[in-house]
Structure formats: structure tokens, C-alpha cells
Design an enzyme around this catalytic site. Structure first.
Site, short mmCIF file in Angstrom:
data_model
loop_
_atom_site.label_atom_id
_atom_site.label_comp_id
_atom_site.label_asym_id
_atom_site.label_seq_id
_atom_site.Cartn_x
_atom_site.Cartn_y
_atom_site.Cartn_z
CG LEU A 19 -5.84 10.45 9.93
CD1 LEU A 19 -4.88 9.23 10.10
CD2 LEU A 19 -6.29 11.01 11.21
CB THR A 37 -2.00 15.72 -4.17
OG1 THR A 37 -2.30 14.50 -3.43
CG2 THR A 37 -0.59 16.18 -4.31
CG ASP A 61 -5.73 8.43 -9.69
OD1 ASP A 61 -5.16 7.86 -9.06
OD2 ASP A 61 -6.49 7.81 -10.77
CG ASN A 88 -3.03 10.82 4.38
OD1 ASN A 88 -3.12 10.09 5.29
ND2 ASN A 88 -4.04 11.51 3.92
CB SER A 139 2.00 1.83 7.42
OG SER A 139 1.86 0.63 7.35
CE1 TYR A 153 -5.72 0.12 3.84
CE2 TYR A 153 -5.54 -1.16 5.71
CZ TYR A 153 -5.66 -0.02 5.14
OH TYR A 153 -5.00 1.04 6.12
CE LYS A 157 -2.18 1.52 4.20
NZ LYS A 157 -1.80 2.73 3.97
#
Length: 282
Positions: A19, A37, A61, A88, A139, A153, A157
Site C-alpha cells: 500500500l 522511508t 529501519d 505504514n 492498523s 501480530y 495493532k
């Protein structure tokens, strides 16, 4: 695609793929300035060639907090300030809780949560001074619902969700808006490009439940490119939402999830009352 009244300056992490790559192109195509970045900025070279001094590629990073602060300062020095932050960058560790190594869990949190936290904290002084700014946190539907084989994971979020909801209440008085973007299903190869766990056959059923659940919910892959127009619409909205789903099927899944939560709490409300005890003095 709508065009902003005046050009904005964006700071976008994770811009080299998925994305983020679509968003970087859309931001620059409408005449805004962008600091983007990536861990490997070679992937950003085509944007540099096409957009020149409107574009600032930065090797970063996001798990390196000091480097995040330096990247934000470099962007502010180059463009004079940051109007929009889009956090992101991230990866998706697929695995049951027991399968995930501690180092993997910490690395997941470092990138998905602490990286976003560092960038958020770094842009806030400038936004407060200008009394304006937009912070967009990427998110997931998994920031609102937890599925098997994605617990670590989704923990990152859920942490991002809580921090950002509190942040929104804290910075509204300074003219800063915070929005949590909740993508549902997009073919970005996020999981394939992420670290992998050593799978234990004892949890094969959890992985099967994950995929069966997505199929049962009727989630269908969305068009990653189409998210760009939605992203720009959020930034252009005078009063953007705290949360917005990207994709379809999420509302139905959340109605089911929240109804189940409330039903469970009501079923066990007798224990809630037991834990409360009797009013003092009674």
C-alpha cells in the site's frame, strides 16, 4: 482524484512496497511533497527521478528510534515542517502464540508499534507549534478483532489502537487529527515478505481456522491502488474519522464480534457483581 488547496508535506514509512508504494505515487502525483522511508531506498529511485526536489527518499529501519527522530528532523529541515504522518511500515508474523519465539515477538512489536510510536512522538512538537497536523496510523481489522494464528501480530495493532485513541483525545486541542486506518484484505504479499515461525503440527487447526474464518466472513481481496483515493480523502476531510475501514465485509464482522463480547459479559455479569462486593457500610 481531489487536489489539496495548498501543497502538503508528508512523511510516509514503508513506502517501497504494498500500500505504501501506491500511496507515495498518489501523494506526489497531486503535487504534494513527500519524505518516504524504506529499508532499501533503491526501490524509491524511480520516484526520485520523476519528482525531483518534491521527493526525499530516506533509508530507515523504524525499529531504530534514534534513526526515526533523525529522519523526521531531516524532513523538517528540508521541507520546513510535516503536515501529514503516515505510519505504514510493518510486517505480519503468522503463527500461534506458542510457536512464536520471544525474539520474533519483540521484533514484531518494535516495528509495528514502537516504530509508529517513535515517528508519532517525533512529529508532534512541530505539529503542536503550527497547531495543525494529520497522523494516520495503519492498523488492521485485526486491530479490532483477534484471530487464531495472528495473536502476536494483532497484539501490536491493538497496542497501536489504544495509544492512538488516547493520543487523539490529547492532541485535538492542538488542531491535530489522528486516524486509524483498518485495511481488511489486500494482495500486498505482506505475510510472504515477513518473518516466518517454525510451524508445530499441534497448531495446524489454528491456521486452518484463520483461513476458514476469512472465507466464512466473505472477505474478498480489494484493489491496493484504490486505497490511494481513500487515503487522500481522509487527509482532505475537515473532520476526519478516528477509525475507518479500508475494504468491505468489516462492518459485518465487527457487528458479530461486538455482539458476542457483550453477550459474554452479560452472561457472566453475576461474577462481576460478586467481585464488586457489598457497598461499604451496608
Amino acid at each position: 482524484m481531489s487536489k489539496a488547496m495548498t501543497p502538503r508535506t508528508w512523511f510516509l514509512t514503508g513506502a517501497s512496497r504494498g500500500l505504501g508504494a501506491h500511496w507515495a505515487e498518489a501523494v506526489l502525483a497531486r503535487g504534494d511533497r513527500l519524505a518516504a522511508t524504506a529499508r532499501d531506498i533503491a526501490a524509491l529511485a524511480p520516484l526520485s527521478e520523476r519528482y525531483g526536489d518534491h521527493f526525499l527518499p530516506l533509508r530507515l529501519d523504524v525499529s531504530d528510534t534514534a534513526a526515526v527522530r533523525d529522519a523526521v528532523r531531516s524532513t523538517e529541515a528540508t521541507f520546513g515542517g510535516i503536515d501529514v504522518l503516515v505510519n505504514n511500515a510493518g510486517h505480519m508474523l503468522v503463527g500461534a502464540v506458542e510457536e512464536v519465539e520471544e525474539e520474533q515477538a519483540r521484533a514484531q512489536m518494535d516495528v509495528n508499534y514502537f516504530g509508529a510510536l517513535a515517528a508519532t512522538r517525533a512529529v508532534l512538537p512541530g505539529m503542536r507549534e503550527r497547531r495543525a497536523g494529520r497522523i494516520l496510523q495503519v492498523s488492521s481489522l485485526g486491530g479490532l478483532v483477534a484471530y487464531p494464528a495472528l495473536g502476536i501480530y494483532q497484539a501490536t495493532k491493538w497496542a497501536l489502537e489504544a495509544m492512538s485513541e488516547s493520543l487523539a483525545a490529547e492532541v485535538a486541542a492542538h488542531g491535530i487529527h489522528v486516524t486509524l486506518i483498518e485495511p481488511i484484505m489486500f494482495p500486498t504479499d505482506l505475510a510472504a515478505a515477513s518473518p516466518q515461525v517454525a510451524q508445530d503440527p499441534a497448531y495446524a487447526h489454528a491456521r486452518q481456522a484463520l483461513y476458514a474464518g476469512a472465507e466464512a466472513a466473505g472477505f474478498t481481496p480489494g484493489d491496493p491502488a484504490a486505497t490511494s483515493e481513500a487515503l487522500l480523502a481522509i487527509v482532505d476531510a475537515p473532520e476526519p474519522p478516528l477509525r475507518v475501514l479500508f475494504g468491505t465485509g468489516g462492518l459485518e464482522a465487527l457487528r458479530t464480534e461486538y455482539a458476542g463480547r457483550l453477550a459474554g459479559l452479560e452472561q457472566w455479569d453475576h461474577l462481576s457483581r460478586l467481585a464488586q462486593g457489598k457497598p461499604s457500610g451496608s
